[in-house]
Design a protein around this motif. Structure first.
Motif, PDB file in Angstrom:
ATOM      1  N   ILE A 125       0.840  -1.206   0.000  1.00 59.71           N
ATOM      2  CA  ILE A 125       0.000   0.000   0.000  1.00 59.71           C
ATOM      3  C   ILE A 125       0.873   1.252   0.000  1.00 59.71           C
ATOM      4  O   ILE A 125       0.637   2.190  -0.774  1.00 59.71           O
ATOM      5  CB  ILE A 125      -0.968  -0.008   1.198  1.00 59.71           C
ATOM      6  CG1 ILE A 125      -1.996  -1.132   1.014  1.00 59.71           C
ATOM      7  CG2 ILE A 125      -1.657   1.342   1.362  1.00 59.71           C
ATOM      8  CD1 ILE A 125      -2.828  -1.429   2.243  1.00 59.71           C
ATOM      9  N   GLU A 126       1.905   1.274   0.844  1.00 62.39           N
ATOM     10  CA  GLU A 126       2.809   2.430   0.883  1.00 62.39           C
ATOM     11  C   GLU A 126       3.500   2.622  -0.463  1.00 62.39           C
ATOM     12  O   GLU A 126       3.648   3.749  -0.941  1.00 62.39           O
ATOM     13  CB  GLU A 126       3.845   2.259   1.994  1.00 62.39           C
ATOM     14  CG  GLU A 126       3.271   2.439   3.374  1.00 62.39           C
ATOM     15  CD  GLU A 126       4.259   2.111   4.488  1.00 62.39           C
ATOM     16  OE1 GLU A 126       5.399   1.647   4.197  1.00 62.39           O
ATOM     17  OE2 GLU A 126       3.892   2.307   5.660  1.00 62.39           O
ATOM     18  N   PHE A 127       3.934   1.532  -1.088  1.00 61.53           N
ATOM     19  CA  PHE A 127       4.573   1.616  -2.399  1.00 61.53           C
ATOM     20  C   PHE A 127       3.597   2.197  -3.425  1.00 61.53           C
ATOM     21  O   PHE A 127       3.957   3.069  -4.215  1.00 61.53           O
ATOM     22  CB  PHE A 127       5.050   0.225  -2.860  1.00 61.53           C
ATOM     23  CG  PHE A 127       5.663   0.233  -4.233  1.00 61.53           C
ATOM     24  CD1 PHE A 127       6.966   0.668  -4.415  1.00 61.53           C
ATOM     25  CD2 PHE A 127       4.935  -0.171  -5.334  1.00 61.53           C
ATOM     26  CE1 PHE A 127       7.533   0.699  -5.679  1.00 61.53           C
ATOM     27  CE2 PHE A 127       5.483  -0.151  -6.599  1.00 61.53           C
ATOM     28  CZ  PHE A 127       6.798   0.283  -6.776  1.00 61.53           C
ATOM     29  N   ALA A 128       2.363   1.719  -3.406  1.00 57.97           N
ATOM     30  CA  ALA A 128       1.354   2.208  -4.350  1.00 57.97           C
ATOM     31  C   ALA A 128       1.084   3.701  -4.133  1.00 57.97           C
ATOM     32  O   ALA A 128       0.988   4.466  -5.103  1.00 57.97           O
ATOM     33  CB  ALA A 128       0.059   1.403  -4.217  1.00 57.97           C
ATOM     34  N   ILE A 129       0.995   4.126  -2.884  1.00 60.27           N
ATOM     35  CA  ILE A 129       0.762   5.548  -2.591  1.00 60.27           C
ATOM     36  C   ILE A 129       1.929   6.388  -3.091  1.00 60.27           C
ATOM     37  O   ILE A 129       1.743   7.470  -3.642  1.00 60.27           O
ATOM     38  CB  ILE A 129       0.517   5.764  -1.081  1.00 60.27           C
ATOM     39  CG1 ILE A 129      -0.834   5.166  -0.687  1.00 60.27           C
ATOM     40  CG2 ILE A 129       0.573   7.246  -0.712  1.00 60.27           C
ATOM     41  CD1 ILE A 129      -1.108   5.130   0.804  1.00 60.27           C
ATOM     42  N   ASN A 130       3.145   5.882  -2.944  1.00 62.41           N
ATOM     43  CA  ASN A 130       4.320   6.617  -3.401  1.00 62.41           C
ATOM     44  C   ASN A 130       4.405   6.715  -4.923  1.00 62.41           C
ATOM     45  O   ASN A 130       5.181   7.515  -5.443  1.00 62.41           O
ATOM     46  CB  ASN A 130       5.602   6.003  -2.829  1.00 62.41           C
ATOM     47  CG  ASN A 130       5.758   6.316  -1.356  1.00 62.41           C
ATOM     48  OD1 ASN A 130       5.331   7.361  -0.886  1.00 62.41           O
ATOM     49  ND2 ASN A 130       6.340   5.402  -0.618  1.00 62.41           N
ATOM     50  N   GLN A 131       3.611   5.927  -5.647  1.00 59.90           N
ATOM     51  CA  GLN A 131       3.591   5.988  -7.110  1.00 59.90           C
ATOM     52  C   GLN A 131       2.711   7.134  -7.618  1.00 59.90           C
ATOM     53  O   GLN A 131       2.748   7.470  -8.793  1.00 59.90           O
ATOM     54  CB  GLN A 131       3.099   4.656  -7.705  1.00 59.90           C
ATOM     55  CG  GLN A 131       3.954   3.457  -7.341  1.00 59.90           C
ATOM     56  CD  GLN A 131       5.416   3.655  -7.696  1.00 59.90           C
ATOM     57  OE1 GLN A 131       5.751   3.935  -8.829  1.00 59.90           O
ATOM     58  NE2 GLN A 131       6.282   3.529  -6.699  1.00 59.90           N
ATOM     59  N   LEU A 132       1.909   7.713  -6.722  1.00 58.22           N
ATOM     60  CA  LEU A 132       1.020   8.808  -7.119  1.00 58.22           C
ATOM     61  C   LEU A 132       1.833  10.074  -7.367  1.00 58.22           C
ATOM     62  O   LEU A 132       2.908  10.255  -6.801  1.00 58.22           O
ATOM     63  CB  LEU A 132      -0.009   9.076  -6.014  1.00 58.22           C
ATOM     64  CG  LEU A 132      -0.936   7.926  -5.636  1.00 58.22           C
ATOM     65  CD1 LEU A 132      -1.758   8.290  -4.401  1.00 58.22           C
ATOM     66  CD2 LEU A 132      -1.851   7.572  -6.792  1.00 58.22           C
ATOM     67  N   SER A 133       1.287  10.966  -8.195  1.00 57.91           N
ATOM     68  CA  SER A 133       1.945  12.252  -8.422  1.00 57.91           C
ATOM     69  C   SER A 133       1.955  13.020  -7.099  1.00 57.91           C
ATOM     70  O   SER A 133       1.107  12.767  -6.224  1.00 57.91           O
ATOM     71  CB  SER A 133       1.219  13.048  -9.502  1.00 57.91           C
ATOM     72  OG  SER A 133      -0.039  13.474  -9.028  1.00 57.91           O
ATOM     73  N   PRO A 134       2.881  13.956  -6.920  1.00 56.30           N
ATOM     74  CA  PRO A 134       2.999  14.653  -5.632  1.00 56.30           C
ATOM     75  C   PRO A 134       1.706  15.320  -5.154  1.00 56.30           C
ATOM     76  O   PRO A 134       1.339  15.181  -3.991  1.00 56.30           O
ATOM     77  CB  PRO A 134       4.090  15.701  -5.890  1.00 56.30           C
ATOM     78  CG  PRO A 134       4.922  15.117  -6.984  1.00 56.30           C
ATOM     79  CD  PRO A 134       3.956  14.344  -7.841  1.00 56.30           C
ATOM     80  N   LYS A 135       1.007  16.035  -6.022  1.00 53.96           N
ATOM     81  CA  LYS A 135      -0.229  16.721  -5.612  1.00 53.96           C
ATOM     82  C   LYS A 135      -1.334  15.714  -5.288  1.00 53.96           C
ATOM     83  O   LYS A 135      -2.075  15.878  -4.329  1.00 53.96           O
ATOM     84  CB  LYS A 135      -0.716  17.685  -6.710  1.00 53.96           C
ATOM     85  CG  LYS A 135       0.074  18.959  -6.783  1.00 53.96           C
ATOM     86  CD  LYS A 135      -0.237  19.836  -5.606  1.00 53.96           C
ATOM     87  CE  LYS A 135       0.378  21.206  -5.780  1.00 53.96           C
ATOM     88  NZ  LYS A 135       0.183  22.063  -4.642  1.00 53.96           N
TER      89      LYS A 135
END
Length: 183
Positions: A125-135
């Motif tokens: 889940i953390e890895f997936a969240i970190n794949q999102l664009s910064p905003k």
């Protein structure tokens, strides 16, 4: 009744721009009890009132330069506290319970296999969240982790509520596909 003094512009600048912990701690220590009493008048639970007040001050500290955009910090503190209290009540947060009530559950959930699976899922889940664009990531974390409303997140980010809504749609869709692909 509840009398929080507003920051002066100089204090706001020291906290937001210069990151002066001393000025923040002084404001925090003078006003924490007042904000806790205000939260207690809404949630009727000492522990939750303390948590809410601390979280609101934590958010003020973490705003950084965005703090300068807030005209009345005291009004913001009251509004944020009220919103967090109402969210807490709306979500019917579980009351603190004795550990003895859940002994059997705790023992079962702490098996090595369960801990490993839980850790792996959390990392995915953390890895997936970190794949999102910064905003998109910022909007998602404000709404989901900090439990802000879309309006609060929009104010914090300095964008429109509809933009936060769009970021959330993108985040949920992308997380769904990233996590589904992991299965």
């Amino acid at each position: 009744m509840y009398d929080i003094k507003d920051f002066s512009e100089e204090q706001k600048h020291k906290i937001a721009i210069m990151r002066d912990e001393y000025v923040f701690k002084e404001f925090f220590s003078k006003n924490l009890e007042i904000l806790e009493e205000y939260a207690l008048s809404i949630v009727k639970d000492d522990c939750h009132a303390e948590d809410v007040a601390s979280e609101v001050f934590w958010e003020i500290w973490n705003m950084g330069p965005k703090l300068m955009e807030i005209k009345s910090v005291s009004a913001y503190l009251y509004r944020a506290t009220k919103n967090k209290c109402l969210n807490l009540l709306r979500n019917k947060i579980v009351r603190y319970e004795s550990v003895e009530l859940h002994c059997n559950t705790l023992i079962d959930d702490l098996s090595p296999e369960a801990l490993l699976i839980s850790t792996e899922k959390t990392k995915e889940i953390e890895f997936a969240i970190n794949q999102l664009s910064p905003k998109t990531k910022e909007a998602f974390l404000l709404v989901k982790d900090c439990q802000m409303t879309y309006k609060q997140a929009a104010e914090s980010m300095g964008i429109a509520v509809k933009t936060v809504d769009r970021h959330m749609q993108i985040a949920i869709e992308k997380l769904y596909f990233l996590l589904k692909a992991k299965k």
